[in-house]
Design a protein around this motif. Structure first.
Motif, PDB file in Angstrom:
ATOM      1  N   LEU A 249      10.324  13.899   8.230  1.00 40.19           N
ATOM      2  CA  LEU A 249       9.114  12.834   8.639  1.00 40.19           C
ATOM      3  C   LEU A 249       8.494  12.237   7.359  1.00 40.19           C
ATOM      4  O   LEU A 249       8.203  10.984   7.261  1.00 40.19           O
ATOM      5  N   VAL A 250       8.296  13.081   6.229  1.00 36.62           N
ATOM      6  CA  VAL A 250       7.597  12.593   4.880  1.00 36.62           C
ATOM      7  C   VAL A 250       8.904  11.626   4.347  1.00 36.62           C
ATOM      8  O   VAL A 250       8.519  10.585   3.875  1.00 36.62           O
ATOM      9  N   VAL A 251      10.084  12.071   4.316  1.00 34.20           N
ATOM     10  CA  VAL A 251      11.055  11.170   3.804  1.00 34.20           C
ATOM     11  C   VAL A 251      11.047   9.671   4.563  1.00 34.20           C
ATOM     12  O   VAL A 251      11.544   8.830   3.906  1.00 34.20           O
ATOM     13  N   ALA A 252      11.162   9.806   6.097  1.00 32.31           N
ATOM     14  CA  ALA A 252      11.087   8.745   6.884  1.00 32.31           C
ATOM     15  C   ALA A 252      10.023   7.560   6.479  1.00 32.31           C
ATOM     16  O   ALA A 252      10.025   6.472   6.556  1.00 32.31           O
ATOM     17  N   VAL A 253       8.736   8.162   6.052  1.00 32.30           N
ATOM     18  CA  VAL A 253       7.599   7.397   5.920  1.00 32.30           C
ATOM     19  C   VAL A 253       8.130   6.757   4.363  1.00 32.30           C
ATOM     20  O   VAL A 253       7.841   5.623   4.184  1.00 32.30           O
ATOM     21  N   ILE A 254       8.610   7.519   3.592  1.00 39.69           N
ATOM     22  CA  ILE A 254       8.900   6.953   2.368  1.00 39.69           C
ATOM     23  C   ILE A 254       9.982   5.840   2.252  1.00 39.69           C
ATOM     24  O   ILE A 254       9.884   4.863   1.800  1.00 39.69           O
ATOM     25  N   TYR A 255      10.942   6.160   3.119  1.00 39.37           N
ATOM     26  CA  TYR A 255      11.797   5.234   3.324  1.00 39.37           C
ATOM     27  C   TYR A 255      11.306   3.986   4.044  1.00 39.37           C
ATOM     28  O   TYR A 255      11.911   2.843   3.624  1.00 39.37           O
ATOM     29  N   LEU A 256      10.405   3.969   4.993  1.00 35.93           N
ATOM     30  CA  LEU A 256       9.741   2.790   5.607  1.00 35.93           C
ATOM     31  C   LEU A 256       9.322   1.971   4.595  1.00 35.93           C
ATOM     32  O   LEU A 256       9.328   0.758   4.569  1.00 35.93           O
ATOM     33  N   GLY A 257       8.323   2.573   3.697  1.00 35.29           N
ATOM     34  CA  GLY A 257       7.909   1.676   2.699  1.00 35.29           C
ATOM     35  C   GLY A 257       8.826   1.115   1.841  1.00 35.29           C
ATOM     36  O   GLY A 257       8.794   0.039   1.394  1.00 35.29           O
TER      37      GLY A 257
ATOM     38  N   THR B  11      12.961  -1.909  11.109  1.00 36.27           N
ATOM     39  CA  THR B  11      12.535  -0.534  10.323  1.00 36.27           C
ATOM     40  C   THR B  11      11.268   0.074  10.988  1.00 36.27           C
ATOM     41  O   THR B  11      11.433   1.288  11.230  1.00 36.27           O
ATOM     42  N   GLU B  12      10.369  -0.524  11.218  1.00 40.49           N
ATOM     43  CA  GLU B  12       9.446   0.118  11.972  1.00 40.49           C
ATOM     44  C   GLU B  12       9.767   0.507  13.416  1.00 40.49           C
ATOM     45  O   GLU B  12       9.110   1.604  13.405  1.00 40.49           O
ATOM     46  N   ARG B  13      10.476  -0.183  13.926  1.00 33.65           N
ATOM     47  CA  ARG B  13      10.970   0.243  15.218  1.00 33.65           C
ATOM     48  C   ARG B  13      11.964   1.379  15.143  1.00 33.65           C
ATOM     49  O   ARG B  13      11.556   2.652  15.773  1.00 33.65           O
ATOM     50  N   ALA B  14      12.704   1.764  14.084  1.00 37.79           N
ATOM     51  CA  ALA B  14      13.404   2.892  13.935  1.00 37.79           C
ATOM     52  C   ALA B  14      12.459   3.958  13.420  1.00 37.79           C
ATOM     53  O   ALA B  14      12.630   5.126  13.778  1.00 37.79           O
ATOM     54  N   PHE B  15      11.497   3.693  12.688  1.00 36.89           N
ATOM     55  CA  PHE B  15      10.731   4.639  12.112  1.00 36.89           C
ATOM     56  C   PHE B  15       9.994   5.395  13.134  1.00 36.89           C
ATOM     57  O   PHE B  15       9.767   6.616  13.388  1.00 36.89           O
ATOM     58  N   VAL B  16       9.399   4.650  14.368  1.00 36.87           N
ATOM     59  CA  VAL B  16       8.432   5.036  15.390  1.00 36.87           C
ATOM     60  C   VAL B  16       9.447   5.990  16.263  1.00 36.87           C
ATOM     61  O   VAL B  16       9.141   7.008  16.645  1.00 36.87           O
ATOM     62  N   MET B  17      11.022   5.597  16.414  1.00 36.74           N
ATOM     63  CA  MET B  17      11.566   6.289  17.249  1.00 36.74           C
ATOM     64  C   MET B  17      12.131   7.688  16.580  1.00 36.74           C
ATOM     65  O   MET B  17      11.919   8.553  17.250  1.00 36.74           O
ATOM     66  N   VAL B  18      12.311   7.623  15.366  1.00 36.34           N
ATOM     67  CA  VAL B  18      12.585   8.866  14.500  1.00 36.34           C
ATOM     68  C   VAL B  18      11.277   9.996  14.519  1.00 36.34           C
ATOM     69  O   VAL B  18      11.424  10.900  14.503  1.00 36.34           O
ATOM     70  N   ALA B  19      10.297   9.266  14.307  1.00 34.25           N
ATOM     71  CA  ALA B  19       8.948   9.883  14.301  1.00 34.25           C
ATOM     72  C   ALA B  19       8.564  10.712  15.489  1.00 34.25           C
ATOM     73  O   ALA B  19       8.364  11.798  15.714  1.00 34.25           O
ATOM     74  N   VAL B  20       8.816  10.039  16.506  1.00 31.90           N
ATOM     75  CA  VAL B  20       8.631  10.784  18.034  1.00 31.90           C
ATOM     76  C   VAL B  20       9.734  11.912  18.132  1.00 31.90           C
ATOM     77  O   VAL B  20       9.151  12.924  18.434  1.00 31.90           O
ATOM     78  N   VAL B  21      10.841  11.568  17.600  1.00 32.79           N
ATOM     79  CA  VAL B  21      11.885  12.727  17.824  1.00 32.79           C
ATOM     80  C   VAL B  21      11.648  13.770  16.790  1.00 32.79           C
ATOM     81  O   VAL B  21      11.590  15.128  17.292  1.00 32.79           O
TER      82      VAL B  21
END
Length: 695
Positions: free
Chosen positions: A301-309, A317-327
């Motif tokens: 999840l930390v890596v996903a936040v960095i990748y989002l930025g 990308t925001e939509r993908a991050f939300v999906m991945v964060a939920v998972v």
């Protein structure tokens, strides 16, 4: 009906974003913008309906409860969309402008003509008052020389700007609406070299500069289109991609590999999750005493936040991050991660933050693919919970899983892609089978390792491996796009077809029990309506610069080069593969519609018959002596927008009729105060009246 609803207990939550989306979609179909009173009434109505639903549940009336909940969600969706549209209100340029343009660079990409395009904020335009100046403008650079643009830099030039254009045909894609939610108040171009006014401020656009620096590092290390591809998937910077490469990726159905969406975010976080879990499991003490799954999910999840930025934080990308964060949060809580509930929760978050995302092809395609995949694999998993790794272990199972995943995702997204982009990739399944495994097993892991090793200067080897993978994907795209019949085209469907098709598919997936197959009926009806769609016999551009007439050979265009974007969209909506030059060759003089461009040609237009139509791109009162015919000139087209004429139905449809009066097409509405500001003004006037007395 009561028994049917009771049988859905435990399966109702995924319907929440569906009904919320119905309310959002309803808002965007309105012909008139809701006023402050209605925007205030919608949340009150939502609360009242929710209370009625609670009362129905207390009286054990499931049918009433479900009805009230559905109505509350629809009202809530309309309110969310209305408030979002009012909240992003910003000035829009009201006329064509030529003069100095100054602003700070906050975005860089490529236009359809392959020119570098800048998005500017903190804009200054000539002597225009700040209250009327657009918050953001987008300008394409067609001149040579000048300052090399840098993220966060303040620049100036002399350019041509105009308001964002409306639909190129009635009922088509509305760029004005898209620009409104991006606070983009003007678009244009310049042929004057760019001039740097001030360097980037020390703390400004820090993430943007980091993204561009990362993109440049990949472009320097990997030559040509390979480096541009690497910059696109790591930093979201497509400014180096050539149009030929982009077209090959689209025809091969591999364009989704460019957008930093669910595939990239899922591959990256999945690689991090598995790597961390296996690395920590090497220690027996850690494996026995720590929740390795939760720790690995937190790290991913930390890596996903960095990748989002680093990727720019686009809507996709925001939509993908939300999906991945939920998972990942579900994995941290030791719950099943990939379920219809998780997909519904992700959709709920996205629609709550950006209701306008419902209309975007990215939202529709990504959630269509995810829903279909989760549903299909849930059907394949035995009900007793055994064999969760189906369809098998080992390399055969992985290959079968890949084939099923690609086929299901392709089938789920194909109708949306056909409706939105008017094309079908006949060899898309083959291209994805050859490319997606390379993206997941080589490109994304190598990209992550490259970024981690950059501070140490040891990124050469992983970048080389990444380049090999990207070269393979580009080769597959070019090979597939070059096959005969690789690209199929279809005409645009009627407006009701895509919503009907989506709702039917949702019913099949979300309803529990055999009654789910009733959802096939609206899907079939949508396809029948699509098959019987009729295209306009005559199309007139909103500028008066292009006319298109349907002929037995296809649409004939009145000009060979001008209005290229409008021409391309018309032909795509017809399902016509012809280019503008070929379509212009179909034009024949002496038809019932004439097109004159320029003052000289318009002035020479003489008398015409009563049944003829004359289209001009200059004011008729200034340039034309034509009499006795129906004239469409810029003055009239500014009121009507693009025009579609159906001869058999004797019907004339204009863009202004289909769009109505909304924030994005009515400047007077865009300058109106928001709900709370309007109520505050009314309250202050009421207090002032009370203080002054009855006079």
């Amino acid at each position: 009906m009561r028994q049917a609803l009771l049988a859905q207990r435990g399966h109702m939550f995924p319907w929440v974003p569906v009904f919320l989306g119905l309310g959002i979609g309803w808002y965007f179909t309105l012909r008139q913008e809701p006023g402050p009173e209605l925007r205030l009434a919608l949340p009150v109505l939502t609360v009242v309906l929710s209370g009625l639903a609670w009362g129905a549940s207390r009286r054990d009336r499931p049918l009433l409860q479900a009805g009230f909940v559905a109505l509350a969600l629809i009202a809530g969706g309309m309110w969310l969309a209305a408030e979002r549209a009012a909240r992003v209100s910003a000035p829009v340029l009201g006329y064509r402008y030529y003069g100095p343009v100054e602003g700070r660079i906050i975005g860089m990409d490529r236009s359809a003509s392959d020119a570098l395009r800048l998005t500017l904020d903190q804009v200054r335009l000539g002597r225009m008052a700040p209250a009327r100046t657009p918050a953001r403008v987008r300008i394409s650079l067609h001149g040579d020389g000048g300052t090399v643009p840098r993220p966060g830099q303040r620049v100036m030039t002399t350019g041509h700007l105009s308001p964002p254009g409306g639909p190129v045909e009635p009922g088509g894609f509305d760029f004005r609406r898209h620009a409104w939610f991006q606070k983009l108040g003007a678009v244009g171009y310049t042929r004057i070299p760019l001039l740097g006014v001030a360097p980037p401020e020390p703390g400004a656009a820090r993430i943007f500069r980091a993204r561009m620096a990362l993109a440049e590092a990949f472009r320097q290390a990997l030559p040509g289109e390979t480096g541009a591809f690497a910059a696109a998937i790591t930093a979201g910077d497509r400014s180096g991609m050539g149009q030929e490469t982009l077209q090959a990726l689209r025809v091969a159905n591999l364009a989704h590999l460019l957008a930093i969406s669910g595939l990239h975010m899922g591959l990256l976080t999945g690689f991090v999750f598995l790597s961390l879990r296996r690395l920590l499991a090497v220690s027996e003490r850690l494996a026995l005493h720590l929740p390795l799954r939760s720790i690995a999910a937190a790290g991913a999840l930390v890596v996903a936040v960095i990748y989002l930025g680093l990727s720019g934080g686009s809507i996709a990308t925001e939509r993908a991050f939300v999906m991945v964060a939920v998972v990942l949060v579900a994995a941290m809580a030791l719950r099943r991660a990939l379920t219809l509930r998780a997909v519904a929760l992700a959709a709920l978050v996205v629609l709550g933050l950006r209701p306008e995302a419902l209309l975007s092809p990215g939202f529709q395609m990504s959630f269509a693919a995810t829903l279909a995949l989760v549903w299909i694999f849930s059907l394949m998993t035995p009900k007793d919970g055994q064999g969760a790794g189906w369809p098998g272990r080992g390399w055969r199972g992985r290959v079968l899983t890949l084939v099923i995943s690609s086929a299901v995702a392709g089938a789920a997204t194909a109708p949306v892609a056909a409706a939105q982009f008017n094309q079908l990739a006949h060899y898309g399944l083959l291209a994805n089978l050859l490319s997606v495994p390379v993206m997941g097993t080589l490109v994304m892991p190598a990209a992550l390792v490259s970024v981690l090793l950059m501070p140490l200067g040891l990124e050469a080897l992983p970048m080389t491996l990444m380049g090999w993978g990207l070269d393979w994907i580009l080769a597959v795209a070019r090979f597939t796009a070059g096959l005969e019949g690789a690209r199929g085209t279809v005409p645009s469907p009627p407006p009701v077809a895509l919503p009907m098709l989506c709702l039917g598919g949702l019913f099949v997936i979300l309803w529990a029990g055999r009654a789910r197959w009733l959802g096939v009926a609206p899907v079939a009806l949508a396809l029948i309506l699509w098959q019987g769609t009729t295209r306009p016999d005559i199309l007139i551009a909103e500028t008066g610069g292009l006319v298109g007439v349907m002929t037995p050979e296809g649409r004939a265009l009145s000009r060979e080069r001008s209005e290229s974007f409008t021409a391309r969209v018309w032909l795509e909506n017809d399902g016509d593969k012809a280019q503008q030059l070929e379509a212009a060759g179909r034009w024949q003089a002496g038809t019932a519609i004439r097109h004159a461009t320029g003052k000289r040609a318009a002035g020479a237009a003489g008398p015409c018959e009563e049944a003829e139509i004359l289209v001009l791109n200059v004011e008729a009162a200034l340039a034309s002596r034509a009499t006795g015919c129906e004239i469409y000139d810029p003055a009239r087209l500014r009121r009507t927008g693009a025009v579609a004429i159906y001869l058999d139905k004797q019907l004339v449809v204009t863009a202004s009729e289909t769009d109505g009066t909304r924030y994005w097409n009515s400047p007077e509405l865009s300058r109106s105060p928001g709900l709370w500001a309007s109520l505050g003004q009314r309250l202050s006037r009421s207090d002032l009246t009370a203080a002054r007395g009855p006079e």
